[in-house]
Structures are given as structure tokens and as C-alpha cells.
Scaffold this motif. Structure first.
Motif, PDB file in Angstrom:
ATOM      1  N   MET A   1      37.318  29.861  20.424  1.00  0.00           N
ATOM      2  CA  MET A   1      36.359  30.633  21.208  1.00  0.00           C
ATOM      3  C   MET A   1      36.823  32.084  21.355  1.00  0.00           C
ATOM      4  N   ARG A   2      38.125  32.260  21.654  1.00  0.00           N
ATOM      5  CA  ARG A   2      38.640  33.613  21.833  1.00  0.00           C
ATOM      6  C   ARG A   2      38.509  34.417  20.540  1.00  0.00           C
ATOM      7  N   ASP A   3      38.929  33.825  19.419  1.00  0.00           N
ATOM      8  CA  ASP A   3      38.861  34.536  18.141  1.00  0.00           C
ATOM      9  C   ASP A   3      37.419  34.870  17.780  1.00  0.00           C
ATOM     10  N   TRP A   4      36.504  33.930  18.020  1.00  0.00           N
ATOM     11  CA  TRP A   4      35.091  34.155  17.693  1.00  0.00           C
ATOM     12  C   TRP A   4      34.541  35.312  18.519  1.00  0.00           C
ATOM     13  N   LEU A   5      34.853  35.329  19.813  1.00  0.00           N
ATOM     14  CA  LEU A   5      34.357  36.391  20.685  1.00  0.00           C
ATOM     15  C   LEU A   5      34.952  37.748  20.307  1.00  0.00           C
ATOM     16  N   GLU A   6      36.259  37.780  19.997  1.00  0.00           N
ATOM     17  CA  GLU A   6      36.886  39.053  19.675  1.00  0.00           C
ATOM     18  C   GLU A   6      36.371  39.626  18.360  1.00  0.00           C
ATOM     19  N   ARG A   7      36.042  38.752  17.404  1.00  0.00           N
ATOM     20  CA  ARG A   7      35.488  39.247  16.141  1.00  0.00           C
ATOM     21  C   ARG A   7      34.098  39.828  16.337  1.00  0.00           C
ATOM     22  N   ARG A   8      33.381  39.342  17.329  1.00  0.00           N
ATOM     23  CA  ARG A   8      31.990  39.756  17.547  1.00  0.00           C
ATOM     24  C   ARG A   8      31.813  40.541  18.845  1.00  0.00           C
ATOM     25  N   GLN A   9      32.916  41.074  19.376  1.00  0.00           N
ATOM     26  CA  GLN A   9      32.834  41.679  20.710  1.00  0.00           C
ATOM     27  C   GLN A   9      31.912  42.890  20.756  1.00  0.00           C
ATOM     28  N   ILE A  10      31.889  43.716  19.708  1.00  0.00           N
ATOM     29  CA  ILE A  10      31.018  44.891  19.727  1.00  0.00           C
ATOM     30  C   ILE A  10      29.559  44.467  19.788  1.00  0.00           C
ATOM     31  N   THR A  11      29.194  43.439  19.005  1.00  0.00           N
ATOM     32  CA  THR A  11      27.820  42.922  19.044  1.00  0.00           C
ATOM     33  C   THR A  11      27.487  42.376  20.423  1.00  0.00           C
ATOM     34  N   VAL A  12      28.449  41.655  21.018  1.00  0.00           N
ATOM     35  CA  VAL A  12      28.239  41.101  22.359  1.00  0.00           C
ATOM     36  C   VAL A  12      28.036  42.218  23.372  1.00  0.00           C
ATOM     37  N   TYR A  13      28.849  43.275  23.295  1.00  0.00           N
ATOM     38  CA  TYR A  13      28.752  44.374  24.256  1.00  0.00           C
ATOM     39  C   TYR A  13      27.441  45.152  24.091  1.00  0.00           C
ATOM     40  N   LEU A  14      27.058  45.401  22.858  1.00  0.00           N
ATOM     41  CA  LEU A  14      25.791  46.112  22.627  1.00  0.00           C
ATOM     42  C   LEU A  14      24.610  45.282  23.129  1.00  0.00           C
ATOM     43  N   GLY A  15      24.694  43.969  22.937  1.00  0.00           N
ATOM     44  CA  GLY A  15      23.643  43.102  23.470  1.00  0.00           C
ATOM     45  C   GLY A  15      23.578  43.163  24.983  1.00  0.00           C
ATOM     46  N   ALA A  16      24.754  43.194  25.638  1.00  0.00           N
ATOM     47  CA  ALA A  16      24.795  43.281  27.100  1.00  0.00           C
ATOM     48  C   ALA A  16      24.213  44.594  27.590  1.00  0.00           C
ATOM     49  N   ALA A  64      38.117  34.693  28.364  1.00  0.00           N
ATOM     50  CA  ALA A  64      37.263  35.251  29.412  1.00  0.00           C
ATOM     51  C   ALA A  64      37.041  36.762  29.349  1.00  0.00           C
ATOM     52  N   PRO A  65      38.009  37.611  28.907  1.00  0.00           N
ATOM     53  CA  PRO A  65      37.777  39.056  28.995  1.00  0.00           C
ATOM     54  C   PRO A  65      36.531  39.559  28.285  1.00  0.00           C
ATOM     55  N   VAL A  66      36.206  39.036  27.112  1.00  0.00           N
ATOM     56  CA  VAL A  66      35.030  39.554  26.393  1.00  0.00           C
ATOM     57  C   VAL A  66      33.733  39.267  27.146  1.00  0.00           C
ATOM     58  N   PRO A  67      33.449  38.008  27.553  1.00  0.00           N
ATOM     59  CA  PRO A  67      32.207  37.788  28.319  1.00  0.00           C
ATOM     60  C   PRO A  67      32.187  38.505  29.660  1.00  0.00           C
ATOM     61  N   LEU A  68      33.358  38.635  30.314  1.00  0.00           N
ATOM     62  CA  LEU A  68      33.381  39.351  31.590  1.00  0.00           C
ATOM     63  C   LEU A  68      33.140  40.843  31.389  1.00  0.00           C
ATOM     64  N   MET A  69      33.659  41.403  30.299  1.00  0.00           N
ATOM     65  CA  MET A  69      33.362  42.801  29.996  1.00  0.00           C
ATOM     66  C   MET A  69      31.866  42.973  29.708  1.00  0.00           C
ATOM     67  N   ALA A  70      31.293  42.037  28.971  1.00  0.00           N
ATOM     68  CA  ALA A  70      29.852  42.097  28.684  1.00  0.00           C
ATOM     69  C   ALA A  70      29.047  42.036  29.981  1.00  0.00           C
ATOM     70  N   LEU A  71      29.452  41.166  30.895  1.00  0.00           N
ATOM     71  CA  LEU A  71      28.758  41.066  32.181  1.00  0.00           C
ATOM     72  C   LEU A  71      28.910  42.356  32.980  1.00  0.00           C
ATOM     73  N   THR A  72      30.101  42.951  32.934  1.00  0.00           N
ATOM     74  CA  THR A  72      30.322  44.236  33.623  1.00  0.00           C
ATOM     75  C   THR A  72      29.411  45.319  33.069  1.00  0.00           C
ATOM     76  N   LEU A  73      29.325  45.412  31.754  1.00  0.00           N
ATOM     77  CA  LEU A  73      28.452  46.400  31.121  1.00  0.00           C
ATOM     78  C   LEU A  73      27.001  46.180  31.538  1.00  0.00           C
ATOM     79  N   PHE A  74      26.566  44.927  31.518  1.00  0.00           N
ATOM     80  CA  PHE A  74      25.189  44.613  31.926  1.00  0.00           C
ATOM     81  C   PHE A  74      24.931  45.053  33.357  1.00  0.00           C
ATOM     82  N   LEU A  75      25.842  44.705  34.267  1.00  0.00           N
ATOM     83  CA  LEU A  75      25.639  45.028  35.684  1.00  0.00           C
ATOM     84  C   LEU A  75      25.625  46.530  35.927  1.00  0.00           C
ATOM     85  N   VAL A  76      26.563  47.251  35.316  1.00  0.00           N
ATOM     86  CA  VAL A  76      26.637  48.698  35.534  1.00  0.00           C
ATOM     87  C   VAL A  76      25.368  49.380  35.029  1.00  0.00           C
ATOM     88  N   ILE A  77      24.955  49.044  33.808  1.00  0.00           N
ATOM     89  CA  ILE A  77      23.775  49.690  33.233  1.00  0.00           C
ATOM     90  C   ILE A  77      22.527  49.336  34.034  1.00  0.00           C
TER      91      ILE A  77
END
Length: 322
Positions: free
Chosen positions: A1-16, A200-213
Motif C-alpha cells: 500500500m505504501r509503495d503504491w501510494l508513493e508511486r502515485r502520490q502526485i496524482t493523488v494530491y492533484l485529485g485532492a 498514512a502520510p500520503v492520504p493524510l497529505m491529500a486530505l490536508t490539501l483538500f481541506l485547505v483548498i
């Protein structure tokens, strides 16, 4: 799960970020509750990041005088000079000028640790330096406001938001991380818990980005004309700051991990902490806050590029001493 999220973190963040823009546009009345949720989610993000950072050698990081000296020069000499140059582009409206100065003159003391870790820098060096950065910016920000805007503006500074941010976003997660490390060192359940939080850091960062924006978009929309006029200043900052940080790291003879940490520190500003100061401004507090929040949005997008580009800019070869 961690490796999958880290490879796709930019896509996850842009989606958030995209979801945050949609939520802020569709439901602007939800901005208040969403803004309230930012601090606990950000604290959880910083806590899980601290669990990935070896905290046992934090004492050694605090004694790294070469890094601390370069950090102070970068944030409190080089950055004010850069801000002075960029300030010539800022409209002469006092609220806009105040917002720009509040956010660009204050180095980040919270999620910069997270981005440094994601950008493969020595996050423990940034973490160890947060008390020093906090104290120095508390003392120097009034002076800088006086220098740029005159004596009346220096009275705006209140230590409360800075101290509150340090307590809830640095001290509390750090203590919890130390307790978790203690637990993990003595019980298998603690070790399993620590391993389970690695994703956890990647989804929590995505949630942070979503909330701030989503929470801050309504503020930006209410002052759109002023906001659009200041975006080029912020873009110029995010382009220039990493180059200045890289140059200072080379002059200071820092290794590549410390050099990356320095680049992230000089490039990341204290926007979430100075927002209460902006709202408390004696004139056009809403506009001052919108100017600060705009920098947050520009910076968060820049950080997504930094976590890929900074490791390429500051390499072992580029920082090797001759």
C-alpha cells in the motif's frame, strides 16, 4: 500500500486539490467547519511523518551548527532581500502589501517537515530547527514590518498563533511519536502499529490539501482581482527560493540531505500560522487573509513539484566539497 501510494502520490494530491476546488465552489458555507478540521488533520499528518523520521538522533541534529547557521542566513537575510526585490511588484494597497509580507517573511514551522521527508531531505534537521525558527521570526517579523511598511504595522504581531502552532503541530505530535517509538521498542503491538501507519502520510497529505483548498477558496473568490494581481509575485518566489537555497547550501558545504532540507525550509512559508494575524489586521482583514491564503495555494502546488525536483537539484554530486 505504501509503495503504491508513493508511486502515485502526485496524482493523488492533484485529485485532492481538484476535489477541494469543487467543494469550495459548490459549498462555500462549509468553509468554517472545513477550516476547523485542518489543524487536527495536519497534526495527524505530522505525527505519522515523525514516525518515519529517526527521532533518536534528534539531539545530534540540534548540534549541527553549520546547518543551523545556513538556515538562519537563508531565511532571515537572503529571503528578506528576495522579498524586497519582489515587493517592488506588489500593488501599493496596504492590505495587499501586509499580506505578502506576513507570509513571505516567515519560514514554515509545521508541514515543511513533511515535505522535506517526502523530498528525501533530512527532515530531522528541519524538525530540530523549528524552535529556533519560531523564536527568531517572532523577534524579527516586527522589525521587517517596520522596515517595509512603517512603525504602525509592527504592532500587529501577536505571539499567540505562533506558539499555538508550535504546541499543537510540533510539540504534541513529537511527544506522541516519541511515546509510540518507546512502545514499539518494547512491545510487538507497538511495532505493528508503527509499521501499519507507514502508508498514512500520503492520504493524510491529500486530505490536508483538500481541506485547505476547500476551506480557503471562498476567501480567494471574494478578492479575486487583488489575488490575481499578486499571483505572479508568489510564482516568482517559488521559482527563486529553491535556487537561493541550493546556492547557500553549496557555500555552506552542506551534504545533499541537509541541502535539500535547507531548500525546503527557504521555499516553504508559514501561511497557516500567520492567517490569524491576517484576519486580525486593523483594516481589510478579509483581504489580507485572502492574500495570505493565495500564497498557500500557490505554494502547495509548488511543493508537489519540489518533492520531485529538489532531489534532482541537490544531489550528492552537486554538494560534494572540492
Amino acid at each position: 500500500m505504501r509503495d503504491w501510494l508513493e508511486r502515485r502520490q502526485i496524482t493523488v494530491y492533484l485529485g485532492a486539490i481538484g476535489l477541494g476546488i469543487a467543494a469550495g465552489s459548490i459549498a462555500p458555507d462549509a468553509a468554517g467547519p472545513l477550516e476547523f478540521a485542518v489543524t487536527p488533520v495536519l497534526a495527524a499528518l505530522i505525527y505519522t511523518t515523525f514516525l518515519q523520521v529517526p527521532l533518536a538522533d534528534l539531539r545530534g541534529a540540534m548540534r549541527n551548527r553549520r546547518f543551523l547557521g545556513a538556515l538562519l542566513v537563508a531565511n532571515f537575510i537572503a529571503v528578506p532581500l528576495l522579498v524586497w526585490l519582489l515587493f517592488q511588484m506588489v500593488p501599493s494597497r496596504p492590505a495587499v502589501q501586509l499580506g505578502v509580507l506576513l507570509v513571505l517573511l516567515t519560514p514554515c514551522i509545521d508541514y515543511v517537515v513533511v515535505f522535506t521527508h517526502m523530498g528525501r531531505g533530512k527532515a530531522r534537521l528541519v524538525l530540530a530547527a523549528t524552535p529556533l525558527l519560531l523564536v527568531v521570526q517572532l523577534f524579527l517579523l516586527p522589525f521587517y514590518l517596520w522596515l517595509f511598511l512603517g512603525p504602525g504595522m509592527a504592532d500587529l504581531l501577536r505571539p499567540g498563533p505562533f506558539l499555538s502552532a508550535f504546541l499543537w503541530l510540533i510539540a504534541t505530535p513529537l511527544i506522541l511519536a516519541w511515546l509510540t517509538e518507546f512502545w514499539a521498542g518494547r512491545h510487538a503491538s507497538g511495532e505493528q502499529f508503527t509499521a501499519a501507519t507507514a502508508w498514512a502520510p500520503v492520504p493524510l497529505m491529500a486530505l490536508t490539501l483538500f481541506l485547505v483548498i476547500a476551506a480557503e477558496l471562498p476567501r480567494i473568490e471574494t478578492a479575486l482581482a487583488d489575488v490575481l494581481g499578486i499571483v505572479p509575485v508568489y510564482i516568482a518566489y517559488v521559482l527563486a527560493a529553491p535556487i537561493i537555497g541550493w546556492a547557500i547550501s553549496r557555500l555552506a558545504g552542506l551534504d545533499y540531505g541537509a541541502g535539500r532540507a535547507l531548500v525546503f525550509s527557504i521555499s516553504t512559508r508559514n501561511s497557516l500560522v500567520v492567517l490569524p494575524l491576517a484576519l486580525a489586521a486593523p483594516f481589510d482583514g478579509g483581504l489580507v487573509a485572502a492574500i495570505v491564503v493565495t500564497q498557500t495555494c500557490v505554494e502547495l502546488l509548488a511543493e508537489l513539484a519540489y518533492i520531485r525536483l529538489v532531489p534532482a537539484l541537490v544531489t550528492e554530486r552537486s554538494t560534494r566539497q572540492r
